[in-house]
Enzyme design. Structure first.
Site, PDB file in Angstrom:
ATOM      1  N   ASP A  81     -66.254  53.627 -51.059  1.00  0.00           N
ATOM      2  CA  ASP A  81     -67.522  53.957 -50.421  1.00  0.00           C
ATOM      3  C   ASP A  81     -68.658  53.675 -51.394  1.00  0.00           C
ATOM      4  O   ASP A  81     -68.570  54.004 -52.587  1.00  0.00           O
ATOM      5  CB  ASP A  81     -67.556  55.435 -50.020  1.00  0.00           C
ATOM      6  CG  ASP A  81     -68.763  55.746 -49.151  1.00  0.00           C
ATOM      7  OD1 ASP A  81     -68.682  55.523 -47.933  1.00  0.00           O
ATOM      8  OD2 ASP A  81     -69.783  56.196 -49.716  1.00  0.00           O
ATOM      9  N   GLU A 112     -70.748  51.539 -44.849  1.00  0.00           N
ATOM     10  CA  GLU A 112     -70.647  51.129 -46.246  1.00  0.00           C
ATOM     11  C   GLU A 112     -69.281  51.460 -46.831  1.00  0.00           C
ATOM     12  O   GLU A 112     -69.104  51.511 -48.052  1.00  0.00           O
ATOM     13  CB  GLU A 112     -71.749  51.804 -47.081  1.00  0.00           C
ATOM     14  CG  GLU A 112     -71.610  53.294 -47.242  1.00  0.00           C
ATOM     15  CD  GLU A 112     -72.223  54.098 -46.098  1.00  0.00           C
ATOM     16  OE1 GLU A 112     -72.502  55.288 -46.318  1.00  0.00           O
ATOM     17  OE2 GLU A 112     -72.425  53.538 -44.994  1.00  0.00           O
TER      18      GLU A 112
END
Length: 350
Positions: free
Chosen positions: A212, A255
């Protein structure tokens, strides 16, 4: 010609005078007809030529009768013609062949020639009767057809290649994330399932890495979504440059990214995670009048049949480790331990 032949009436002339139908055929036959006498000296003499051949050779039948072959055939073609005659004599059988030639400055002409030998009472080939047909139109039509077919085949090949390229682009669009070029979530799961089944059969290690981008929302909020998109594109290129060729990476969502590493323990997966963190941290992403830097939070889980009945279960363990990495301050790697109640941080990032 020898004196005996001079005293004889030419064979074809005798036939023409004796048989009116033969004379009519001789005069009207559209193909070139020639009768050649095979001399005892091994040379070939013209016995008779029909009207079409008279026109072609530019000499009358009366003048041609008794001439040596080399007196009427062009020196350019004489060796090939004589070779055919000798072949017919040696075979003592009909001979068919194709030849091509042209007068200076003229297009090529194609001829299909058949020669039939006639033997005397001793079995020696005494005469050769030949018929030569102009097949130039046929050969030109065949050549035009060949060229047309080549053009069509080339166009078909080009269109087939273009279609295959278009199909390949469609396949890529179906399996790739449009922004990052990495595998999309659906295709990532398809490949990950295959890798997991292989690991189950072989008993080899397999690890999942969940990644992440830290504080990505802040980038979008402060610099705009276009800047966020640019960051995702650049980071994806960094991932591709660091990862092994056999590793499967996909954009999991937003993301977040997921990696499946076949034949890799969690320790080996952590080494990859470390390289990814270092590469991303050192990347400088230009955006207008600023430079963007990023860090990664990463969760790692190694497949364990006791705790991972499915791919979803394995990914969930890695995702829990990722969440723990973020809760512990981000920019770190956490390894999931299925036999403990809590994941543990990788020692490089304590």
């Amino acid at each position: 010609m020898n004196r005996l032949h001079d005293r004889q009436r030419p064979l074809v002339e005798a036939l023409r005078q004796r048989f009116a139908i033969f004379d009519s055929l001789w005069q009207r036959f559209p193909d070139n007809i020639f009768l050649i006498r095979c001399g005892l000296d091994g040379r070939f003499y013209v016995e008779a030529i029909n009207p079409p051949l008279e026109i072609m050779c530019g000499v009358s039948n009366e003048d041609a009768s008794g001439m040596l072959l080399e007196q009427i055939v062009s020196p350019d073609y004489l060796p090939a013609v004589e070779a055919r005659y000798r072949e017919c004599v040696e075979l003592r059988a009909p001979l068919t062949y194709e030849e091509v030639g042209s007068a200076p400055g003229m297009p090529a002409q194609y001829w299909l020639t058949m020669m039939v030998p006639a033997m005397d009472q001793h079995g020696r080939v005494e005469y050769i009767l030949g018929i030569s047909r102009d097949i130039t139109v046929i050969r030109e039509a065949e050549e035009a057809l060949r060229q047309t077919n080549e053009v069509l085949e080339r166009r078909v090949a080009e269109r087939t290649a273009a279609l295959e390229a278009a199909n390949q682009r469609l396949r890529e669009l179906a399996i790739r994330d449009g922004l990052t070029g990495l595998y999309n979530r659906r295709h990532f799961f398809e490949l990950a399932e295959m890798e997991l089944k292989q690991a189950m059969r072989s008993g080899q290690a397999l690890s999942v890495v969940m990644i992440d981008l830290d504080s990505f929302k802040r980038i979008n909020d402060s610099l705009g979504h276009a800047a966020g998109d640019q960051v995702l594109r650049e980071i994806s290129e960094v991932f591709r440059s660091v990862m092994r060729e056999a590793d499967v990476i996909g954009r999991y969502g937003g993301e977040e990214f997921a990696v499946v590493m076949a034949q890799a323990t969690d320790a080996e997966a952590c080494l990859l995670a470390e390289r990814l963190q270092m590469a991303v941290a050192s990347a400088r992403i230009p955006w207008r009048d600023t430079v963007i830097q990023c860090t990664l939070s990463i969760g790692v889980a190694q497949y364990d049949p006791r705790f991972d009945p499915s791919l979803d279960a394995l990914i969930e363990r890695a995702d829990v480790a990722l969440l723990d990495a973020k809760s512990q301050g981000r920019n770190r790697v956490i390894v999931s331990q299925p036999d403990h109640s809590h994941p543990r941080p990788h020692e490089l990032f304590n």
